[in-house]
Design an enzyme around this catalytic site. Structure first.
Site, PDB file in Angstrom:
ATOM      1  CG  ASN A 103      -3.411   2.705  -0.635  1.00 55.87           C
ATOM      2  OD1 ASN A 103      -2.658   2.837  -1.587  1.00 55.87           O
ATOM      3  ND2 ASN A 103      -3.063   3.029   0.599  1.00 55.87           N
ATOM      4  N   PRO A 104      -4.422   3.426  -4.040  1.00 54.93           N
ATOM      5  CG  PRO A 104      -3.337   5.370  -4.718  1.00 54.93           C
ATOM      6  CD  PRO A 104      -4.301   4.843  -3.690  1.00 54.93           C
ATOM      7  CB  SER A 105      -0.102   1.329  -2.895  1.00 52.60           C
ATOM      8  OG  SER A 105      -0.806   0.923  -1.741  1.00 52.60           O
ATOM      9  CD  GLN A 106      -3.750  -2.841  -0.949  1.00 52.67           C
ATOM     10  OE1 GLN A 106      -3.083  -3.748  -1.426  1.00 52.67           O
ATOM     11  NE2 GLN A 106      -3.946  -2.743   0.340  1.00 52.67           N
TER      12      GLN A 106
END
Length: 229
Positions: free
Chosen positions: A59-62
């Site tokens: 997940n790129p939000s991590q």
């Protein structure tokens, strides 16, 4: 790589010019070793003015927030030694480490089990024992805490959202003590603002939109409705 020189440059060239002038915060950034909380593959980027992706990278939000954003949030909150802190989004544990140096106790929630274990390991290696990493969906945990089915051991003096939300959930505000502060990055790209909410009474809050920035979303918090015509 000369980590001490890189750390000094980060503080003097990125953080201080971004209106972070609190000497306690600047000293803390010199003490807590950011490179120990960065994934090995990105260690050379530990002091660069950018977000750093975190495993498992599905997940790129991590990610770790940029150093100047972390420092400005810490300055705005002015955490005190007697205070109890809740963080949503533990990431690698770096923000929890900074908070733990200033607070009595930190509880930090991380939705990804792999990342939660990494944060625990990093905090343990750093010798920090007053920060507890809990695995769980922050948005769901808050709803359960308000209903009484999941004791987060609130209320809290300080709440930190280490990521962005479309709006600050009322469930979060209800977990603040009177006099407590909440920091969140609020809005929708490209317009987001660092927002500081202070609970000034049983049913009264004061909101300050302090500065502009952009950050990845925290997972599962409500998004604004999208209308189509």
């Amino acid at each position: 790589m000369n980590y001490e020189q890189a750390r000094f440059n980060m503080i003097e060239q990125q953080i201080r010019p971004w209106e972070v002038l609190d000497n306690q915060v600047l000293s803390l950034l010199a003490v807590v070793k950011r490179e120990d909380f960065v994934p090995l593959a990105h260690k050379a980027l530990a002091f660069v003015d950018m977000e750093i992706p975190l495993p498992p990278q599905q997940n790129p939000s991590q990610c770790m927030l940029a150093p100047r954003v972390e420092a400005r949030i810490l300055q705005d909150l002015a955490v005190q030694k007697h205070e109890k802190v809740l963080e949503i989004g533990a990431g690698s544990g770096y923000m929890a480490a900074l908070l733990a140096h200033r607070a009595q106790q930190v509880i930090t929630l991380e939705i990804d089990p792999t990342l939660a274990q990494i944060a625990r390991d990093n905090l343990q290696k750093a010798g920090i024992h007053n920060a507890e990493v809990r695995t769980g969906d922050g948005a769901a945990k808050l709803a359960q805490a308000v209903s009484g089915s999941d004791p987060l051991r609130g209320p809290f003096d300080v709440i930190v959202l280490s990521g962005s939300v479309a709006e600050v959930p009322a469930s979060l505000l209800s977990l603040l003590k009177v006099g407590g502060r909440l920091s969140a990055i609020v809005g929708v790209e490209p317009v987001m603002r660092s927002t500081l909410v202070t609970r000034v009474g049983e049913d009264a809050w004061r909101t300050t939109e302090a500065w502009d920035t952009v950050a990845p979303r925290l997972l599962n918090f409500p998004e604004p409705s999208k209308f189509s015509f």
